[in-house]
Design an enzyme around this catalytic site. Sequence first.
Site, PDB file in Angstrom:
ATOM      1  N   GLU A  35       0.821  -1.202   0.000  1.00 11.56           N
ATOM      2  CA  GLU A  35       0.000   0.000   0.000  1.00 11.56           C
ATOM      3  C   GLU A  35       0.862   1.263   0.000  1.00 11.56           C
ATOM      4  O   GLU A  35       0.532   2.246  -0.665  1.00 11.56           O
ATOM      5  CB  GLU A  35      -0.941   0.006   1.212  1.00 11.56           C
ATOM      6  CG  GLU A  35      -2.099  -0.967   1.098  1.00 11.56           C
ATOM      7  CD  GLU A  35      -3.010  -0.640  -0.069  1.00 11.56           C
ATOM      8  OE1 GLU A  35      -3.348   0.541  -0.272  1.00 11.56           O
ATOM      9  OE2 GLU A  35      -3.386  -1.586  -0.789  1.00 11.56           O
ATOM     10  N   CYS A 183     -12.968   2.078 -14.242  1.00  7.48           N
ATOM     11  CA  CYS A 183     -13.326   3.486 -14.053  1.00  7.48           C
ATOM     12  C   CYS A 183     -12.051   4.336 -14.041  1.00  7.48           C
ATOM     13  O   CYS A 183     -11.728   5.016 -13.069  1.00  7.48           O
ATOM     14  CB  CYS A 183     -14.098   3.647 -12.746  1.00  7.48           C
ATOM     15  SG  CYS A 183     -14.923   5.241 -12.565  1.00  7.48           S
ATOM     16  N   CYS A 190     -16.993   2.181 -19.347  1.00  6.63           N
ATOM     17  CA  CYS A 190     -18.280   2.151 -18.657  1.00  6.63           C
ATOM     18  C   CYS A 190     -19.122   0.935 -19.030  1.00  6.63           C
ATOM     19  O   CYS A 190     -19.873   0.402 -18.209  1.00  6.63           O
ATOM     20  CB  CYS A 190     -19.060   3.430 -18.948  1.00  6.63           C
ATOM     21  SG  CYS A 190     -18.272   4.929 -18.303  1.00  6.63           S
ATOM     22  N   CYS A 193     -18.543  -1.897 -16.700  1.00  6.59           N
ATOM     23  CA  CYS A 193     -18.680  -1.623 -15.272  1.00  6.59           C
ATOM     24  C   CYS A 193     -19.969  -2.216 -14.706  1.00  6.59           C
ATOM     25  O   CYS A 193     -21.051  -2.008 -15.271  1.00  6.59           O
ATOM     26  CB  CYS A 193     -18.661  -0.112 -15.022  1.00  6.59           C
ATOM     27  SG  CYS A 193     -18.788   0.324 -13.266  1.00  6.59           S
ATOM     28  N   CYS A 199     -25.020   4.374 -12.076  1.00  7.55           N
ATOM     29  CA  CYS A 199     -23.985   5.395 -11.894  1.00  7.55           C
ATOM     30  C   CYS A 199     -24.541   6.757 -12.309  1.00  7.55           C
ATOM     31  O   CYS A 199     -24.895   6.976 -13.473  1.00  7.55           O
ATOM     32  CB  CYS A 199     -22.756   5.046 -12.725  1.00  7.55           C
ATOM     33  SG  CYS A 199     -21.493   6.337 -12.728  1.00  7.55           S
TER      34      CYS A 199
END
Length: 334
Positions: A35, A183, A190, A193, A199
């Site tokens: 991370e 995204c 899209c 997705c 959305c």
Amino acid sequence: MSAFSQKVLTWFKKHGRKDLPWQQDISPYRVWVSEIMLQQTQVSTVIPYYERFMKRFPDVKSLAKASEDQVLHLWTGLGYYARARNLHRAAKIIVTEFNNTFPDTLETLQLLPGIGRSTAGAILSISFQKPAAVLDGNVKRVLSRYLAVNNLDMLWNHAEAFVPQKNPHHYAQAMMDLGAMICTRTKPKCELCPLEKSCEASLTDRISEFPTKKSSKILPVKQTILLVLKNKTGEVLLEKRPSRGIWGGLWSLPEFVDTDAIRQKYPSLKSLKTLQSFRHTFSHYHLDITPMEGVISSKLGKMGEEQGWFDLRKPTKLGFSAPVKKILGGVLDA
């Protein structure tokens, strides 16, 4: 579980990434290091650094025992070196104050250097499988478009509300994958997705409005000279930079504002020549670097602990910034 979370988890089961190095042998330490490395850095860039880092420092105890030079050496080229210094500091705290055991609460994790709210959430959800929100750049983009919201507090509220009690580790990874793979910042896919039909940005054709773009600004330009100073035997003078500021804690070449300053400091310098200049860009400014090379005929006075002559033809375990590594590589290849 909300319909939102269910759609995300269903998509992840079929399409999510599951073979990244930090997804194998999952532990708080491995997740934490990944991370930190992934902050403002692409996955493809991080993978080889992560693998080398894990080979050298397989656990928090080995990282805590290492010297700062050893840590920064493995970070050379990855940039944002404060991340490495904070990682090292936090490892020492985990070993000395937490008996080698990673904290498992949001509040305690955020007390460690370099760990913010989102990173703490990632560690808790992925390694401890505790429901905790992640809101890194990728997740923020997904939620901002889905909700047509740019307000950070609102995004955090929704990020926390959407986290499922079951499989929060898969959900956290799924949200990061959606942002990275579907995204995307430009040319989002899209049609692939799982959230497209609900959305708000997609339904109102306002995808480009979310998240709010940072206002473009003209970066100031600074200049510096980095001196490749050699002695009679061909060794190069290197100096360790202060822990704060650019390239903090890294070994670098002596830095000057002009050639007069160089000659004033090294009066016995001879054959000073200018090498190819280049530009290095930081987040807040451009730095135009002019490397110069010269040979000194006399010995220097007493040198400090963070200064010395190095034979760069031999392997070194020092940490260098990318520009310094580039200059030294060019000198050795010449």
